[in-house]
Design an enzyme around this catalytic site. Structure first.
Site, PDB file in Angstrom:
ATOM      1  N   SER A 174       0.840  -1.188   0.000  1.00 26.16           N
ATOM      2  CA  SER A 174       0.000   0.000   0.000  1.00 26.16           C
ATOM      3  C   SER A 174       0.887   1.254   0.000  1.00 26.16           C
ATOM      4  CB  SER A 174      -0.951  -0.037   1.205  1.00 26.16           C
ATOM      5  OG  SER A 174      -1.949   0.935   1.101  1.00 26.16           O
ATOM      6  N   ARG A 202     -11.790   6.986   9.087  1.00 24.04           N
ATOM      7  CA  ARG A 202     -11.364   5.592   9.191  1.00 24.04           C
ATOM      8  C   ARG A 202     -12.444   4.643   8.686  1.00 24.04           C
ATOM      9  NH1 ARG A 202      -6.955   2.701   8.665  1.00 24.04           N
ATOM     10  NH2 ARG A 202      -6.821   0.905  10.072  1.00 24.04           N
ATOM     11  N   ASP A 250      -8.893  -6.191  -5.085  1.00 26.58           N
ATOM     12  CA  ASP A 250      -8.455  -4.891  -4.557  1.00 26.58           C
ATOM     13  C   ASP A 250      -8.922  -3.795  -5.508  1.00 26.58           C
ATOM     14  OD1 ASP A 250      -7.162  -2.649  -3.583  1.00 26.58           O
ATOM     15  OD2 ASP A 250      -5.171  -3.564  -3.515  1.00 26.58           O
ATOM     16  N   HIS A 284      -8.242  -4.987  -0.654  1.00 21.40           N
ATOM     17  CA  HIS A 284      -6.924  -4.392  -0.439  1.00 21.40           C
ATOM     18  C   HIS A 284      -6.257  -4.936   0.822  1.00 21.40           C
ATOM     19  CE1 HIS A 284      -3.749  -1.431  -0.714  1.00 21.40           C
ATOM     20  NE2 HIS A 284      -4.031  -0.960   0.486  1.00 21.40           N
ATOM     21  N   ASP A 285      -7.054  -5.247   1.822  1.00 16.88           N
ATOM     22  CA  ASP A 285      -6.509  -5.751   3.088  1.00 16.88           C
ATOM     23  C   ASP A 285      -5.826  -7.107   2.944  1.00 16.88           C
ATOM     24  OD1 ASP A 285      -6.582  -3.964   5.138  1.00 16.88           O
ATOM     25  OD2 ASP A 285      -8.415  -4.723   6.066  1.00 16.88           O
TER      26      ASP A 285
END
Length: 623
Positions: free
Chosen positions: A183, A253, A348, A381-382
């Site tokens: 990232s 967040r 992602d 993405h995680d």
């Protein structure tokens, strides 16, 4: 006949066979991060000022970092690990009693980044809030010693790298064995190579991009707006206030968490109890289970992160731009001396695989050593922080960081079939070769081993594979051969004209969607091309069709039913010869086999009838 180009599958069971993923499968290591003191953190303060890329300077900077392993005498075993926006220096546990790290599955004794033989360094980024100089630190130019707050200079990824360069010099590290990051961490490692082309032997960039796309930029703009319009933001000087901009930071967040997941991950995680959310103490909406989860994550984040740091680092990420065109990216990496490993994730949508391929295409055109894998996952993405996916891509990193002197590439244990042996005989020693649908890489390994020269391959002797099956990508990489994850039905845009002496399409022609386009691409990229394919006019197939009135089928190479064959096309030797004539190519050599009988068929023995396999080498004149 089995296609050399495999269907994309993971090293695990397919989604259909394993059922929906469990929430445990989708748990990011972000869930274990806290604001607990960093028990193993080290600190160094650099008294000299740091000039900043966009103007101004920081009079002095402090760097918080952690290390694992032991630096060897010449400093050649050092690996730099770069963290993402919300990360910190605590990438991995130091012992069993230590707090969990955010990359525990990747860093440690015997793990892909093996701390038994590597010295790993992970610094908290400049502008962060976990020990390194950031907006929450006292501004030395302020008469009353107030924190920088919103007056913290606008920094870039380049400035973060310059701070890390000071740390490297302090530690006596002249060249990193590798720079590794995901990232925003991936942005840092790419910037390292851009600014210092010979600063590392290996660059590992995971779930990253050459710059943010407009959608990702939009999410960051909204996040900063949420923070800076919070009534408690106080122009960024909230450190001595009773209340901080926690609502804005929590919303930022929450928005970020959505971008880190995928549709599949969110459905699996939240649909089972969509209307039965876990109730928590929160001002945020909790009508649905996803609302309860986001409220929890947002509020938890405010206990360990500073709003000004979030603004600072998200802006640095948004300003990062190595180039939006292939030419610009080629200019960016032209002087790089390292080899590259790029990893993306299929679901992602924050840093989609296409952005990694932009980098790969530029590196490939420059003849840089590069391996690229797109990991099939529903984690979004995680995925780069999730144990299941680390187990999938970790072996690729292990291979890249292998000590070539004490741990050579996996022994070839090569057993070639007759068409591969024929291809091997056709290719002159020292040729550069691109193998399309390279399988497990054994043909490329045989080409390399036949005339092995010490050291990494030169441009003249370049060997590279293209493959889509992840088990084959890993197998090829384990042989020490560069391979990129690419669908041949899209042509060969990653490669430039005349880049290789030979381009091979072995046992794959029958599985290709656009045969003519791919053959033309092979002749563009290679000075010579070689294809091998099953001959569907083979005697036994004709007999089966005529005698039994059934779809052609024969033992061995052709043992498929009509409904489960991997073949799209059913070429014959005569048909392929006609097509090559239409393409105005010159046939250099032909080899025909009856593999079932173990016999080579001579050209005057009607190979279209008597051969089940053909190998044809050709080139195009007057290019």
């Amino acid at each position: 006949m089995t296609s050399g180009r495999s269907t994309r599958v993971t090293m695990f069971e397919s989604q259909a066979s394993m059922g929906e993923p469990s929430n445990e499968d989708l748990s990011s290591t972000d869930d274990v991060r806290t604001d607990a003191p960093l028990a193993y953190a080290k600190y160094v303060t650099f008294d000299q000022s740091l000039p900043l890329e966009r103007g101004g300077e920081l009079p002095e900077i402090r760097c918080c970092y952690e290390t694992w392993g032991t630096l060897n005498d010449d400093g050649s075993n050092a690996v730099l690990v770069c963290h993402a926006v919300s990360g910190d220096s605590h990438a991995a546990r130091h012992d069993e009693d230590d707090q969990p790290g955010w990359w525990d599955g990747l860093i440690g004794p015997g793990l892909p980044i093996d701390t038994d033989r590597l010295f790993v360094v992970c610094p908290n980024v400049l502008g962060g809030c976990r020990g390194s100089t950031g907006p929450g630190d006292a501004d030395p130019t302020s008469p009353d010693g107030k924190p920088y707050g919103a007056n913290f200079p606008r920094i870039t990824i380049g400035d973060i790298v310059e701070a890390q360069k000071l740390l490297a010099d302090h530690l006596g590290i002249r060249q990193w064995r590798a720079v590794v990051g995901g990232s925003l961490g991936g942005h840092q490692v790419l910037q390292w190579i851009n600014r210092y082309p010979d600063a590392a032997k290996t660059c590992v960039a995971i779930a990253t991009s050459p710059r943010l796309n407009s959608q990702a930029l939009g999410f960051d703009v909204i996040a900063r707006n949420a923070i800076q319009t919070d009534p408690h933001y106080a122009g960024g000087q909230y450190y001595d206030k009773d209340q901080r901009p926690d609502t804005g930071l929590a919303i930022a967040r929450m928005l970020g968490h959505i971008t880190y997941l995928s549709v599949e991950a969110m459905e699996a995680k939240f649909d089972p109890d969509r209307h039965d959310p876990r109730q928590i103490a929160s001002q945020f909406e909790q009508r649905f289970s996803i609302g309860s989860y986001l409220a929890h994550q947002g509020q938890k984040f405010t206990t360990r992160f500073d709003a000004n740091s979030y603004v600072t680092l998200s802006m640095a990420m948004d300003l990062f731009d190595l180039g939006g065109t292939r030419l610009k990216l080629m200019e960016t990496f032209d002087e790089a001396t390292c080899d590259f490993l790029l990893i993306s994730f299929s679901s992602d949508w924050l840093f989609p695989p296409a952005q990694s391929r932009e980098i790969v295409n530029a590196l490939t055109a420059l003849d840089k050593r590069v391996t690229y894998a797109e990991i099939t996952t529903n984690a979004g993405h995680d995925a780069f922080l999730i144990a299941k996916d680390i187990a999938t891509y970790g072996p690729l990193i292990r291979e890249r960081l292998r000590d070539t002197e004490t741990h050579p590439a996996v022994p070839s244990d090569i057993t070639l079939n007759v068409d591969e042996e024929s291809i091997l005989e056709i290719i002159p020693a020292g040729s550069s070769v691109l193998d399309l649908g390279c399988g497990n890489g054994q043909l490329l390994a045989a080409i390399r081993d036949r005339h092995r020269t010490p050291g990494p391959p030169t441009t003249e002797h370049r060997l590279m594979g293209v493959e889509v099956a992840q088990e084959n990508l890993l197998a090829t990489a384990m042989r020490g051969i560069d391979v990129i994850d690419y669908d041949l039905n899209h042509g060969l845009p990653a490669f430039i004209d005349d880049q290789f002496d030979y381009v091979i399409l072995n046992a794959t022609l029958q599985a290709v969607e656009n045969v003519v386009e791919l053959l033309n691409e092979m002749l563009r990229v290679g000075r010579h091309a070689i294809i091998s394919f099953p001959n569907f006019a083979y005697r036994q197939l004709r007999d089966h069709y005529v005698t039994h009135g059934r779809s052609p089928k024969a033992p061995g190479e052709f043992d498929f039913d009509w409904h489960n064959t991997p073949n799209r096309r059913f070429p014959t030797i005569a048909d392929v010869r006609d097509l090559l004539g239409q393409l105005n190519v010159v046939i250099d050599e032909e080899v025909f086999w009856d593999v079932d009988q173990g016999q080579r068929i001579e050209p005057d023995n009607d190979p279209n009838l008597n051969a089940d396999t053909a190998v044809i080498a050709f080139h195009r004149e007057n290019r």
